[in-house]
Design an enzyme around this catalytic site. Sequence first.
Site, PDB file in Angstrom:
ATOM      1  N   GLN A   1       0.818  -1.208   0.000  1.00 27.38           N
ATOM      2  CA  GLN A   1       0.000   0.000   0.000  1.00 27.38           C
ATOM      3  C   GLN A   1       0.853   1.259   0.000  1.00 27.38           C
ATOM      4  O   GLN A   1       0.506   2.261  -0.611  1.00 27.38           O
ATOM      5  CB  GLN A   1      -0.935   0.002   1.218  1.00 27.38           C
ATOM      6  CG  GLN A   1      -1.974  -1.088   1.186  1.00 27.38           C
ATOM      7  CD  GLN A   1      -2.790  -1.067  -0.088  1.00 27.38           C
ATOM      8  OE1 GLN A   1      -3.520  -0.126  -0.354  1.00 27.38           O
ATOM      9  NE2 GLN A   1      -2.664  -2.109  -0.903  1.00 27.38           N
TER      10      GLN A   1
ATOM     11  N   HIS B   1       1.738   2.916  -3.337  1.00 25.62           N
ATOM     12  CA  HIS B   1       0.727   3.553  -4.188  1.00 25.62           C
ATOM     13  C   HIS B   1       1.104   5.000  -4.487  1.00 25.62           C
ATOM     14  O   HIS B   1       1.209   5.408  -5.636  1.00 25.62           O
ATOM     15  CB  HIS B   1      -0.643   3.506  -3.520  1.00 25.62           C
ATOM     16  CG  HIS B   1      -1.475   2.345  -3.939  1.00 25.62           C
ATOM     17  ND1 HIS B   1      -1.914   2.162  -5.215  1.00 25.62           N
ATOM     18  CD2 HIS B   1      -1.966   1.303  -3.229  1.00 25.62           C
ATOM     19  CE1 HIS B   1      -2.634   1.045  -5.292  1.00 25.62           C
ATOM     20  NE2 HIS B   1      -2.679   0.512  -4.106  1.00 25.62           N
TER      21      HIS B   1
ATOM     22  N   GLU C   1      -9.541   1.599   5.124  1.00 28.27           N
ATOM     23  CA  GLU C   1      -9.993   1.116   3.823  1.00 28.27           C
ATOM     24  C   GLU C   1      -9.770  -0.396   3.732  1.00 28.27           C
ATOM     25  O   GLU C   1     -10.657  -1.146   3.350  1.00 28.27           O
ATOM     26  CB  GLU C   1      -9.219   1.832   2.721  1.00 28.27           C
ATOM     27  CG  GLU C   1      -9.563   1.373   1.318  1.00 28.27           C
ATOM     28  CD  GLU C   1      -8.622   1.932   0.272  1.00 28.27           C
ATOM     29  OE1 GLU C   1      -9.015   1.978  -0.903  1.00 28.27           O
ATOM     30  OE2 GLU C   1      -7.478   2.307   0.622  1.00 28.27           O
ATOM     31  N   HIS C   2      -8.567  -0.837   4.058  1.00 30.63           N
ATOM     32  CA  HIS C   2      -8.215  -2.250   4.080  1.00 30.63           C
ATOM     33  C   HIS C   2      -7.759  -2.621   5.488  1.00 30.63           C
ATOM     34  O   HIS C   2      -6.985  -1.892   6.095  1.00 30.63           O
ATOM     35  CB  HIS C   2      -7.057  -2.557   3.129  1.00 30.63           C
ATOM     36  CG  HIS C   2      -7.252  -2.073   1.725  1.00 30.63           C
ATOM     37  ND1 HIS C   2      -6.704  -0.896   1.247  1.00 30.63           N
ATOM     38  CD2 HIS C   2      -7.938  -2.615   0.690  1.00 30.63           C
ATOM     39  CE1 HIS C   2      -7.044  -0.735  -0.012  1.00 30.63           C
ATOM     40  NE2 HIS C   2      -7.792  -1.762  -0.374  1.00 30.63           N
TER      41      HIS C   2
ATOM     42  N   ASP D   1      -7.192  -6.756  -4.244  1.00 30.33           N
ATOM     43  CA  ASP D   1      -6.968  -5.657  -5.173  1.00 30.33           C
ATOM     44  C   ASP D   1      -7.212  -6.065  -6.620  1.00 30.33           C
ATOM     45  O   ASP D   1      -7.633  -5.248  -7.436  1.00 30.33           O
ATOM     46  CB  ASP D   1      -5.523  -5.163  -5.052  1.00 30.33           C
ATOM     47  CG  ASP D   1      -5.377  -3.987  -4.100  1.00 30.33           C
ATOM     48  OD1 ASP D   1      -6.400  -3.475  -3.624  1.00 30.33           O
ATOM     49  OD2 ASP D   1      -4.228  -3.590  -3.835  1.00 30.33           O
TER      50      ASP D   1
ATOM     51  N   HIS E   1     -53.525  16.552   3.725  1.00 36.33           N
ATOM     52  CA  HIS E   1     -53.147  15.144   3.756  1.00 36.33           C
ATOM     53  C   HIS E   1     -54.313  14.295   4.271  1.00 36.33           C
ATOM     54  O   HIS E   1     -54.654  13.239   3.714  1.00 36.33           O
ATOM     55  CB  HIS E   1     -51.945  14.927   4.691  1.00 36.33           C
ATOM     56  CG  HIS E   1     -50.617  15.248   4.083  1.00 36.33           C
ATOM     57  ND1 HIS E   1     -50.260  16.523   3.700  1.00 36.33           N
ATOM     58  CD2 HIS E   1     -49.549  14.453   3.783  1.00 36.33           C
ATOM     59  CE1 HIS E   1     -49.029  16.491   3.211  1.00 36.33           C
ATOM     60  NE2 HIS E   1     -48.584  15.245   3.231  1.00 36.33           N
TER      61      HIS E   1
END
Length: 435
Positions: free
Chosen positions: A265, A268, A332-333, A366, A425
């Site tokens: 990661q 990235h 996220e992970h 992934d 109504h």
Amino acid sequence: MRRIDWSSLDAAGRREAVARPARRAEARVGDVVREILDDVRARGGAAVADWSLKLDGFAPRRIAITAQVVAAARDALPPTATRALRIAADNVRVFHEATRPEDSPWIETTAGVRSRLVWRPIRAAGLYVPGGTAPLFSSLLMQAIPAAVAGVGERVVVTPPAKDGGVHPAMIYAAGEAGLDALWLIGGAQAVAALTFGAVLDDGAIEPVDKLFGPGNAFVAEAKKQAAALAGGPAVDMPAGPSELMVIADRDTDPGIAAADLLSQAEHDADAQVILVSDSRAGIDAILAEVGRQLQTLPRADLARRSLAEGRAIRVRDMAEACDVANLYGPEHLALQTVDAEALVGRITAAGAVFVGAFAAETLGDYAAGPSHVLPTDGAARTLGGVTTASFMTSMSVQSVSEAGARALAPVAASLARMEGLEAHARAADLRSGG
């Protein structure tokens, strides 16, 4: 990576310990994105082209995904690559077909009053596929295939051009596997602006989409946020910014595997964040030593080092506290690399995707396991999940009422309406009950 003793921190210290990198929220990002969106709204395609030339060095370009173009891309790739792409595409399709929402049966709540929930695909989806430093063709599969399974009528894919202004053949081949008819080579906030407002470009026109999807850097994430805040602007899937990974480890965790996952990661981009959580000081030492050793041979080591500077190695008292850290951070992970990994899953309430055990490499998710890897970042996993087929659909209730059902239920509705002071109504209900 910064070392932290969780037990020694107060509540404020703990929030600071799991804070995201400052650049994600700095004012400069917001200001630049606002300028780009305002310019594209005012000047359309001309502004998209100008910003593309300024930031990427190339004008926007449309790549038609024809049989001939896909065949040429296939020929440019080794057979192992095309086979891997086909397997990944098939797995993504199988998973999303199996999890596609289905219309509910009719549910009768009062005799003669029936309701059901039905699902419909959205009209047009804008899919952002990151590129630039690496062509993330996997993100194309993870968005375009679920959108197709959902039945989306118009899938508009944008991706930054490569350094030479072209596109990697794997991106084209992936587009063919996903059944797309074109790719647009546009990146950054200007691509999000084109999807939001529409743009007439030299190679054709992009029509405004109804919903924006896809991960990206801080500028792309901010552009999606600002676009969604516009009056009549598109919806967005989730905050999907720079990548995040938290690894929960214990003294039995394989240091090499944990380190490899953290680096997967960190490579990235500089804004990616990795966090190691463990109840073992010796385990942390071993994993960080492995990170340093493996880093030396990584082609993207410089990017990874910048990411690791924002990383954390957090020591906790036990696995219960480790899960508390995970739930506060909302990664996220989340990789559970402990002897009791399965048992920890029940304690996790906030994560985009959970990878259970040493063999469940985040990399498998992934690329090829099946679920989409487009997942919430920046703590949004506390309230949102990742992209699914349902993300590309809307649900609506359908109600059917017989005359007998109306006579039974209308007085109840009328009574409640009058309690709220809404006489019109109440009268509309009375007309159905003979009142």
